[in-house]
Design a protein around this motif. Structure first.
Motif, mmCIF file in Angstrom:
data_model
loop_
_atom_site.group_PDB
_atom_site.id
_atom_site.type_symbol
_atom_site.label_atom_id
_atom_site.label_comp_id
_atom_site.label_asym_id
_atom_site.label_seq_id
_atom_site.Cartn_x
_atom_site.Cartn_y
_atom_site.Cartn_z
ATOM 1 N N UNK A 76 21.166 17.683 -26.865
ATOM 2 C CA UNK A 76 20.308 18.767 -26.867
ATOM 3 C C UNK A 76 19.233 18.953 -26.001
ATOM 4 N N UNK A 77 19.023 17.777 -25.582
ATOM 5 C CA UNK A 77 17.611 17.706 -24.873
ATOM 6 C C UNK A 77 17.982 18.041 -23.401
ATOM 7 N N UNK A 78 19.312 18.298 -22.887
ATOM 8 C CA UNK A 78 19.426 18.896 -21.784
ATOM 9 C C UNK A 78 20.084 20.309 -22.042
ATOM 10 N N UNK A 79 19.184 21.303 -21.361
ATOM 11 C CA UNK A 79 19.515 22.559 -21.651
ATOM 12 C C UNK A 79 20.760 23.176 -20.837
ATOM 13 N N UNK A 80 21.583 23.934 -21.775
ATOM 14 C CA UNK A 80 22.789 24.413 -21.402
ATOM 15 C C UNK A 80 22.598 25.723 -20.604
ATOM 16 N N UNK A 81 23.008 25.834 -19.383
ATOM 17 C CA UNK A 81 22.880 26.901 -18.389
ATOM 18 C C UNK A 81 23.844 27.837 -18.016
ATOM 19 N N UNK A 82 24.808 28.008 -19.229
ATOM 20 C CA UNK A 82 25.962 29.100 -18.838
ATOM 21 C C UNK A 82 27.134 28.073 -19.016
ATOM 22 N N UNK A 83 28.183 28.519 -18.262
ATOM 23 C CA UNK A 83 29.523 28.029 -18.259
ATOM 24 C C UNK A 83 29.838 27.462 -16.759
ATOM 25 N N UNK A 84 30.754 26.842 -16.626
ATOM 26 C CA UNK A 84 31.393 26.709 -15.156
ATOM 27 C C UNK A 84 31.510 27.596 -14.027
ATOM 28 N N UNK A 85 31.701 28.939 -14.934
ATOM 29 C CA UNK A 85 32.121 30.073 -14.262
ATOM 30 C C UNK A 85 31.105 31.342 -14.247
ATOM 31 N N UNK A 86 30.149 31.078 -15.303
ATOM 32 C CA UNK A 86 29.096 32.135 -15.322
ATOM 33 C C UNK A 86 27.759 31.386 -15.727
ATOM 34 N N UNK A 87 26.935 31.730 -14.842
ATOM 35 C CA UNK A 87 25.385 31.088 -15.139
ATOM 36 C C UNK A 87 24.725 31.959 -16.260
ATOM 37 N N UNK A 88 23.872 31.251 -17.005
ATOM 38 C CA UNK A 88 23.236 32.012 -17.868
ATOM 39 C C UNK A 88 21.864 32.234 -16.853
ATOM 40 N N UNK A 89 21.564 33.328 -16.167
ATOM 41 C CA UNK A 89 20.611 33.546 -15.432
ATOM 42 C C UNK A 89 19.129 33.593 -15.944
ATOM 43 N N UNK A 90 19.257 34.234 -17.283
ATOM 44 C CA UNK A 90 17.761 34.127 -17.972
ATOM 45 C C UNK A 90 17.394 32.685 -18.381
ATOM 46 N N UNK A 91 18.270 31.974 -18.686
ATOM 47 C CA UNK A 91 17.582 30.468 -19.180
ATOM 48 C C UNK A 91 17.334 29.687 -17.902
ATOM 49 N N UNK A 92 18.036 29.873 -16.892
ATOM 50 C CA UNK A 92 17.783 29.197 -15.487
ATOM 51 C C UNK A 92 16.429 29.702 -15.051
ATOM 52 N N UNK A 93 16.286 30.877 -15.169
ATOM 53 C CA UNK A 93 14.861 31.705 -14.774
ATOM 54 C C UNK A 93 13.676 31.147 -15.454
ATOM 55 N N UNK A 94 13.805 30.953 -16.880
ATOM 56 C CA UNK A 94 12.886 30.390 -17.890
ATOM 57 C C UNK A 94 12.591 28.827 -17.554
ATOM 58 N N UNK A 95 13.665 28.207 -16.869
ATOM 59 C CA UNK A 95 13.588 26.835 -16.729
ATOM 60 C C UNK A 95 12.731 26.392 -15.367
#
Length: 319
Positions: free
Chosen positions: A88-107
């Motif tokens: 859980x300490x490693x943030x999940x940023x979407x899937x192998x095929x679709x990034x989670x842009x919002x989570x990536x941006x916040x990071x």
């Protein structure tokens, strides 16, 4: 020169082109910055970035091998060597095929690393943070593997370790090629969803022939990214001395039908030389299908095939 010739020559040329590659990776850039030339363009990257998001498993395997500080990865059932990224300490940023842009941006990462499955998303990701694409070149697989490894080594100051690992891979591949050239006729197949596809020289898994030296059981197979659908009758007609098998469903954790072992436990397959000689080898599917292209995975593949040819891996018995 054919693609197969390019592949065969690339590994032998590693030592000759090392200085040229090193010079081309980092172009002129401000102090503390590197201008990195990669598969989707040129990106200015901070040396030794501290917050790295990696959205490709082969790239993750490479960065993990070199101790890079990865803070975000795709949500995926990781292989054992990457299991710690499921925490859980490693943030999940979407899937192998679709990034989670919002989570990536916040990071707010210092660097984003992608591969083939997200190439089309490169431009959008590059708007969030410096992004590099480590997609391997299928026409120069080992050459691009070395370039990508050196690129990452330079970013994180791990050049010496990269060169050490590349030398080990070159040495063991050369030894395998000498053994493979005497091993007989081989065929590599992939199973998924209850179906079987065969791959020949110049295909996605053509390294078996082009780098490892095994003679193709069916040299008429046309190069194809997804192989050629085949039947049990085809396997008997091809009659390989060695049958190497990749279970895609096992790699991706999908139960879409029978396992590779169940599919190939067939009266026609049992008549092949490979089955009778206990030379049907079920390769590590994760290394072959998901992390293929990283230093650690490629070394593991070479070691596994070498062990099989030496008789240390046998997974079938004659009926």
């Amino acid at each position: 020169m054919t693609p197969a010739s390019l592949l065969r020559s690339s590994l032998r040329m590693v030592s000759q082109v090392a200085l040229v590659l090193a010079a081309s990776v980092a172009l002129a850039a401000p102090a503390g910055k590197l201008r990195i030339e990669h598969a989707s363009g040129v990106t200015e990257v901070t040396a030794n970035p501290r917050k790295v998001v990696v959205l490709d498993l082969a790239a993750l395997d490479l960065l993990d091998t070199l101790g890079a500080p990865v803070i975000g990865v795709p949500k995926w059932k990781m292989p054992p060597e990457l299991a710690r990224y499921e925490a859980a300490s490693v943030t999940k940023m979407g899937s192998l095929f679709e990034p989670d842009y919002e989570t990536i941006n916040v990071a707010a990462p210092d660097l984003i690393v992608i591969g083939l499955r997200l190439r089309e998303k490169y431009a959008k990701l590059a708007q969030i943070a410096p992004t590099i694409d480590l997609t391997a070149d299928p026409q120069d697989f080992y050459g691009s593997l070395a370039r990508n490894a050196r690129l990452v080594g330079q970013i994180f100051g791990k050049q010496a370790e990269v060169e050490k690992r590349l030398k080990q891979l070159q040495t063991s591949t050369t030894a395998l090629r000498a053994t493979g050239s005497k091993a007989g006729r081989a065929l590599i197949v992939l199973t998924t969803g209850g179906k079987i596809s065969a791959y020949g020289p110049g295909s996605g898994f053509g390294v078996l022939h082009e780098q490892f030296g095994l003679q193709a059981a069916d040299p008429t197979l046309k190069p194809a990214t997804h192989g050629q659908a085949v039947s049990y009758e085809y396997l008997l007609k091809a009659n390989p001395d060695w049958l190497f098998v990749i279970d895609r469903d096992a790699a991706i954790g999908a139960a879409q039908g029978k396992s590779a072992q169940q599919l190939l436990d067939n009266p026609l397959v049992a008549q092949t030389t490979a089955w009778k000689k206990k030379q049907v080898v079920y390769l590590n599917p994760t290394h072959q299908y998901l992390t293929n292209g990283s230093l650690r995975a490629e070394q593991a593949i070479v070691d596994e095939v070498s062990a099989a040819l030496a008789g240390k891996i046998t997974t079938t018995a004659a009926r």
